[in-house]
Design an enzyme around this catalytic site. Structure first.
Site, PDB file in Angstrom:
ATOM      1  N   PRO A  10       0.792  -1.225   0.000  1.00  0.00           N
ATOM      2  CA  PRO A  10       0.000   0.000   0.000  1.00  0.00           C
ATOM      3  C   PRO A  10       0.826   1.279   0.000  1.00  0.00           C
ATOM      4  CG  PRO A  10      -0.053  -1.051   2.157  1.00  0.00           C
ATOM      5  CD  PRO A  10       0.584  -2.029   1.211  1.00  0.00           C
ATOM      6  N   ASN A  11       0.321   2.234  -0.748  1.00  0.00           N
ATOM      7  CA  ASN A  11       0.834   3.608  -0.836  1.00  0.00           C
ATOM      8  C   ASN A  11       2.122   3.726  -1.643  1.00  0.00           C
ATOM      9  OD1 ASN A  11      -1.257   4.796   0.828  1.00  0.00           O
ATOM     10  ND2 ASN A  11      -0.307   3.708   2.531  1.00  0.00           N
ATOM     11  N   ARG A  18       4.904  11.065  -2.345  1.00  0.00           N
ATOM     12  CA  ARG A  18       4.632  10.738  -0.949  1.00  0.00           C
ATOM     13  C   ARG A  18       5.859  11.005  -0.080  1.00  0.00           C
ATOM     14  NH1 ARG A  18       4.685   4.564   1.244  1.00  0.00           N
ATOM     15  NH2 ARG A  18       3.919   5.059   3.330  1.00  0.00           N
ATOM     16  N   TYR A  23      11.014   9.101   1.514  1.00  0.00           N
ATOM     17  CA  TYR A  23      11.062   8.056   0.487  1.00  0.00           C
ATOM     18  C   TYR A  23      11.776   8.484  -0.797  1.00  0.00           C
ATOM     19  CZ  TYR A  23       7.720   5.813   3.586  1.00  0.00           C
ATOM     20  OH  TYR A  23       7.126   5.246   4.684  1.00  0.00           O
ATOM     21  N   ASN A  74       8.115  -5.550  -0.677  1.00  0.00           N
ATOM     22  CA  ASN A  74       7.978  -4.361   0.167  1.00  0.00           C
ATOM     23  C   ASN A  74       6.495  -4.288   0.509  1.00  0.00           C
ATOM     24  OD1 ASN A  74       7.809  -1.961   1.461  1.00  0.00           O
ATOM     25  ND2 ASN A  74       8.904  -0.759  -0.087  1.00  0.00           N
ATOM     26  N   ALA A  77       3.012  -0.703   4.892  1.00  0.00           N
ATOM     27  CA  ALA A  77       2.525  -0.736   6.275  1.00  0.00           C
ATOM     28  C   ALA A  77       2.037  -2.122   6.701  1.00  0.00           C
ATOM     29  CB  ALA A  77       1.410   0.291   6.453  1.00  0.00           C
ATOM     30  N   ASP A  87       1.867 -15.703   6.963  1.00  0.00           N
ATOM     31  CA  ASP A  87       1.433 -17.078   6.698  1.00  0.00           C
ATOM     32  C   ASP A  87       1.581 -17.435   5.219  1.00  0.00           C
ATOM     33  OD1 ASP A  87       0.795 -17.428   9.353  1.00  0.00           O
ATOM     34  OD2 ASP A  87      -1.378 -17.283   9.089  1.00  0.00           O
ATOM     35  N   GLU A  98      12.733  -9.332   2.211  1.00  0.00           N
ATOM     36  CA  GLU A  98      11.918  -8.176   2.624  1.00  0.00           C
ATOM     37  C   GLU A  98      12.716  -6.910   2.321  1.00  0.00           C
ATOM     38  OE1 GLU A  98      11.057  -8.297   6.815  1.00  0.00           O
ATOM     39  OE2 GLU A  98      10.364  -6.214   6.858  1.00  0.00           O
ATOM     40  N   HIS A 100      12.702  -2.468   2.269  1.00  0.00           N
ATOM     41  CA  HIS A 100      12.108  -1.168   2.568  1.00  0.00           C
ATOM     42  C   HIS A 100      13.030  -0.089   2.030  1.00  0.00           C
ATOM     43  CE1 HIS A 100       9.231  -3.108   5.179  1.00  0.00           C
ATOM     44  NE2 HIS A 100      10.228  -3.780   5.685  1.00  0.00           N
ATOM     45  N   ARG A 107      12.951   4.957  12.563  1.00  0.00           N
ATOM     46  CA  ARG A 107      11.669   5.654  12.527  1.00  0.00           C
ATOM     47  C   ARG A 107      10.814   5.293  13.745  1.00  0.00           C
ATOM     48  NH1 ARG A 107       9.168   5.025   6.796  1.00  0.00           N
ATOM     49  NH2 ARG A 107       7.869   6.713   7.636  1.00  0.00           N
ATOM     50  N   ARG A 111       7.120   0.840  13.616  1.00  0.00           N
ATOM     51  CA  ARG A 111       7.720   0.260  12.401  1.00  0.00           C
ATOM     52  C   ARG A 111       8.853  -0.708  12.733  1.00  0.00           C
ATOM     53  NH1 ARG A 111       5.447   3.557   8.337  1.00  0.00           N
ATOM     54  NH2 ARG A 111       5.031   5.626   9.177  1.00  0.00           N
TER      55      ARG A 111
END
Ligand code: DQA
Length: 149
Positions: A10-11, A18, A23, A74, A77, A87, A98, A100, A107, A111
Site C-alpha cells: 500500500p501507498n 509521498r 522516500y 515491500n 505498512a 502465513d 523483505e 524497505h 523511525r 515500524r
C-alpha cells in the site's frame, strides 16, 4: 529464464509524491525500471506488481509459488500488521527478501516490528531504491546457491 516476483504494498504507488523527505523522489515506475535493468544483468526475469489491497498481496504470493523461484516484497505498512502475509510467505516456502526504502529502525517504534521478517530469508532497508537492487543481487546469489539458504 528464472522468474522472480517483486511485490509492492500500500501507498507505494504514490512514491515520488509521498513524503519525499523519507522516500525520495523516485517513482515506483522508476524503481521498476532499475529493477528490470539489474535483473537483466543477473539473468533474471521480473514480474513487478503493486497493490493497496492486503488480500491481493496474499494472492500474488500464492501465484508466485507456481510461477517464480523467489519473492522480493515491500509490504509497506502491512509489514507491521499482517499475519496473513507472514502465513502466505511461509506457505509458499520460496526464498523471500523483505525490502524497505527507508530504514524502519530509525523511525517510529511501530515500524520496528515486522511480520514479514520471520518468514523471510533476509531483510534490506534504508538504501532507497537501491534496496531493491541489493535484494535482487541477494536473491540471485541464493538461486545460484552462492547465498546461504
Ligand atoms: C516502507 C516502510 C513502511 O514502514 C511504510 O509503511 C511504507 C514504506 C519503506 O519502503 O520504507 O509504506 O515499507
Amino acid at each position: 529464464m528464472t522468474t522472480v516476483y517483486i511485490l509492492n504494498g500500500p501507498n507505494l504507488n504514490l512514491l515520488g509524491l509521498r513524503e519525499p523527505e523519507i522516500y525520495g523522489h523516485d517513482t515506483l515506475a522508476g524503481i521498476e525500471a532499475r529493477c528490470r535493468a539489474k535483473a537483466k544483468q543477473l539473468g533474471l526475469e521480473v514480474v513487478f506488481r503493486q497493490t493497496n489491497v492486503e488480500g491481493e498481496l496474499v494472492n500474488q504470493i500464492h501465484e508466485a509459488r507456481e510461477k517464480a523461484k523467489g519473492i522480493i516484497i515491500n509490504a509497506g505498512a502491512y509489514t507491521h500488521t499482517s499475519v496473513a502475509l507472514h502465513d502466505a510467505l511461509r506457505a509458499v516456502a520460496l526464498p523471500a527478501i523483505e525490502v524497505h526504502l527507508s530504514n524502519v529502525y530509525r523511525r517510529e517504534a511501530f515500524r520496528h516490528h515486522s511480520y514479514i521478517s520471520p518468514a523471510a530469508h533476509g531483510v534490506i532497508c534504508g538504501f532507497g531504491p537501491q534496496s531493491y537492487e541489493l535484494a535482487l543481487e541477494g536473491l540471485a546469489a541464493i538461486l545460484n546457491n552462492k547465498g546461504k539458504a
